[in-house]
Design an enzyme around this catalytic site. Structure first.
Site, short mmCIF file in Angstrom:
data_model
loop_
_atom_site.label_atom_id
_atom_site.label_comp_id
_atom_site.label_asym_id
_atom_site.label_seq_id
_atom_site.Cartn_x
_atom_site.Cartn_y
_atom_site.Cartn_z
N HIS A 18 0.84 -1.21 0.00
CA HIS A 18 0.00 0.00 0.00
C HIS A 18 0.88 1.26 0.00
O HIS A 18 0.62 2.21 -0.75
CB HIS A 18 -0.89 0.05 1.26
CG HIS A 18 -1.93 -0.99 1.33
ND1 HIS A 18 -2.11 -1.78 2.44
CD2 HIS A 18 -2.89 -1.38 0.46
CE1 HIS A 18 -3.12 -2.60 2.25
NE2 HIS A 18 -3.61 -2.38 1.04
N LYS A 42 -15.22 -7.60 6.15
CA LYS A 42 -13.98 -7.94 6.85
C LYS A 42 -14.07 -7.54 8.32
O LYS A 42 -14.65 -6.53 8.67
CB LYS A 42 -12.79 -7.21 6.22
CG LYS A 42 -12.46 -7.64 4.81
CD LYS A 42 -11.24 -6.88 4.29
CE LYS A 42 -10.88 -7.27 2.89
NZ LYS A 42 -9.73 -6.50 2.38
N ARG A 92 -2.23 -6.48 -8.10
CA ARG A 92 -1.18 -7.49 -7.95
C ARG A 92 -1.29 -8.61 -8.97
O ARG A 92 -0.29 -9.25 -9.28
CB ARG A 92 -1.26 -8.13 -6.55
CG ARG A 92 -1.03 -7.13 -5.43
CD ARG A 92 -1.44 -7.72 -4.12
NE ARG A 92 -2.89 -7.94 -4.17
CZ ARG A 92 -3.60 -8.48 -3.22
NH1 ARG A 92 -3.04 -8.89 -2.11
NH2 ARG A 92 -4.90 -8.64 -3.35
#
Length: 162
Positions: A18, A42, A92
């Site tokens: 990040h 989450k 990613r």
């Protein structure tokens, strides 16, 4: 016109991946706003206030970066209210791209002036995620090399307090 990018995420915890995206974004935009958003799917390790404080410390060397918390609004609406015309996102893998593409298209539907800018993860970070790190942390594993020092220290303190 000032180019403002919003980098939204749950950042629980903020990783070196990040931080790399933020740093690279800060070189591209006049201002990068790190938006600490709530991900309802989450369970958070840190509170929103803790995340803001830790991230502010981790990005203190970047003069055109600021951090805010947002718990109840859509990303597209927050971007509009901040004058951000860009969403900054790190990717990613192909899996990330598929996920992020759908979100980008919905955000564009909600705010036609909003462009999503994808930065490919630096190779040394493309295998890490906050979720994976939280799993390793839960079982006492060492993740220091994947975290800014202030974040790692806060995790160790929180883990030791249990």
């Amino acid at each position: 016109m000032k180019k403002i990018a919003l980098f939204p995420g749950s950042f629980d915890p903020l990783t070196n991946g990040h931080l790399d995206t933020i740093t690279r974004g800060a070189a591209l935009f006049d201002e990068v706003i790190v938006g600490v958003f709530v991900n309802t799917s989450k369970k958070s390790f840190f509170s929103a206030e803790e995340k803001v404080q830790l991230i502010e410390t981790a990005v203190a060397h970047l003069t055109n970066v600021r951090v805010l918390v947002q718990e109840h609004e859509l990303t597209a609406d927050v971007a509009r209210s901040l004058g951000a015309k860009f969403l900054l996102r790190g990717i990613r893998s192909v899996k990330d791209y598929e996920y992020e593409k759908d979100i980008a298209q919905m955000n564009r539907h909600l705010n036609a002036e909003l462009e999503t800018v994808f930065l490919l993860a630096s190779p040394e970070y493309n295998h890490i995620s906050s979720s994976i790190l939280k799993e390793v942390i839960q079982f006492g594993g060492d993740v220091e090399s994947y975290l800014p020092p202030v974040i790692n220290q806060a995790i160790l303190e929180k883990r030791d307090a249990k």
